[in-house]
Design an enzyme around this catalytic site. Structure first.
Site, PDB file in Angstrom:
ATOM      1  CE  LYS A 130       0.446  -4.667   3.051  1.00  0.00           C
ATOM      2  NZ  LYS A 130       0.332  -6.058   2.510  1.00  0.00           N
TER       3      LYS A 130
ATOM      4  CB  THR B  13      -0.909   0.010   1.249  1.00  0.00           C
ATOM      5  OG1 THR B  13      -1.581   1.257   1.364  1.00  0.00           O
ATOM      6  CG2 THR B  13      -0.093  -0.204   2.517  1.00  0.00           C
ATOM      7  CG  ASP B  14      -1.123   4.936  -1.113  1.00  0.00           C
ATOM      8  OD1 ASP B  14      -1.713   4.316  -0.201  1.00  0.00           O
ATOM      9  OD2 ASP B  14      -1.704   5.771  -1.843  1.00  0.00           O
ATOM     10  CD  GLU B  15      -3.516   3.507   4.352  1.00  0.00           C
ATOM     11  OE1 GLU B  15      -3.363   3.650   5.578  1.00  0.00           O
ATOM     12  OE2 GLU B  15      -4.572   3.097   3.845  1.00  0.00           O
TER      13      GLU B  15
ATOM     14  CE1 TYR C 157      -3.022  -2.589   5.771  1.00  0.00           C
ATOM     15  CE2 TYR C 157      -3.258  -0.259   5.254  1.00  0.00           C
ATOM     16  CZ  TYR C 157      -3.114  -1.566   4.840  1.00  0.00           C
ATOM     17  OH  TYR C 157      -3.050  -1.864   3.507  1.00  0.00           O
TER      18      TYR C 157
END
Length: 351
Positions: free
Chosen positions: A162, A133-135, A158
């Site tokens: 990741k 993810t870009d998060e 989260y």
């Protein structure tokens, strides 16, 4: 055609990916733990298809993964398996560490041992693709975009989990030589999305005549990526990506959350007007912001475009209209996934 072991293939992105792979004649061994967001109803159209082997199980179960690898001899492993909702990670971060970090480590060890036993072309052509993810990059200001070299700065349990899994994948390449690929995507939307995420949640609550919760001032920005475009990007990276590389996947569709909600309301007003004739935007209710809510994400996907020739086919306007129409046509699916564990309520507060 190849054989792929796909983990998390009953979830939103993984399920869409599996459906498309089967349609192209790929054999898929689909390993999913069927937690709250895993739903075999997503796979109804391929039940009984000999190309689809579904196995309920955990990526951290090393004996199970080793047995599947030995039995099916996949040409690639595509790892979608993850706890993925920021709000849930605020309520209970330990499950995210267990699946996204410990589980990914177990999967990597099993795959490493399998790959080491391969020979010749089978060994040379094998790939492990990790979907992220870009998060992991944190939050942007008003300008700029995330690139593959942006330093990691996760702000939620989260995204921290990741980020850790991304680093493990990288480490297994540099330490053991495992032929890995990593993709970091922006916010996905489309069919089969679990209704706790923004777009399906707004559709469900709007149709139910309930308040439409918008965090903070609604001006948080995300880059929106139609799930079909994302699936094609993953396939492109799997088939043509350079070993050890990371590729960002974006939809070229930056939108404020409030703008997304207004767009959904307008589409629903056209398709299924409220009985009182009032616009559904009247249902918008601003609520306390999510703790640690990143202000803006934006993806620079030029590396994927320039090296591998992928670009999104859907504009946001096309994708969101198709998504709304899918949910309207598949209300039975929505009702079945809304069991007792989630009823469209607010989660992920620290109060």
């Amino acid at each position: 055609m190849p054989t792929w072991l796909v983990t998390g293939g009953a979830g939103f992105i993984g399920g869409n990916f599996v459906l498309r792979a089967i349609a192209r004649g790929v054999k898929v061994v689909n390993l999913d733990a069927l937690t709250y967001a895993g739903n075999r109803d997503t796979l109804t159209s391929i039940h009984g298809n000999p190309l689809h082997v579904f196995v309920e199980g955990d990526i951290g179960d090393r004996a199970l993964v080793a047995a599947l690898l030995a039995e099916h001899a996949p040409d690639a492993v595509v790892n979608f398996a993850a706890e993925s909702h920021v709000d849930r990670s605020i309520d209970g971060p330990s499950a995210f560490i267990q699946t996204n970090v410990v589980g990914t480590l177990g999967l990597l060890e099993s795959v490493r041992d399998y790959w080491k036993g391969l020979e010749g072309a089978s060994r040379d052509q094998f790939r492990f693709l990790h979907v992220s993810t870009d998060e992991v990059y944190g939050s942007l200001g008003d300008t700029g975009k995330f690139t593959e070299t942006t330093p990691y700065a996760p702000n939620s349990p989260y995204s921290a989990s990741k980020a850790a899994s991304d680093h493990l994948v990288r480490a297994f390449h540099h330490t053991y030589g495992l032929p890995v690929l990593t993709t970091n995507c922006s916010n996905n939307y489309g069919p089969y999305h679990f209704p706790e995420k923004l777009i399906p949640l707004i559709i469900a609550r709007a149709l139910a005549g309930e308040p439409l919760p918008v965090y903070g001032d609604g001006k948080n920005v995300r880059d929106w990526l139609f799930v079909g475009d994302h699936c094609q990007a993953i396939r492109t990276v799997l088939e043509k990506g350079r070993i050890g590389e990371t590729y960002n996947v974006g939809g070229n569709a930056e939108k404020q959350n409030l703008e997304v909600v207004h767009t959904i309301c307008a589409l629903l007003d056209t398709r299924v007007p409220r009985a009182d004739g009032q616009p559904r935007s009247n249902q918008i209710a601003f609520v306390a912001d999510r703790p640690g809510h990143d202000r803006r994400y934006a993806i620079d996907a030029s590396k994927l475009r320039d090296e591998l020739g992928w670009e999104p086919e859907y504009t946001f306007e096309q994708g969101i209209a198709e998504t709304v129409d899918w949910y309207l046509a598949n209300q039975d699916w929505v009702k079945r996934v809304l069991d007792g564990s989630y009823r469209l309520e607010r989660i992920g507060t620290t109060a």
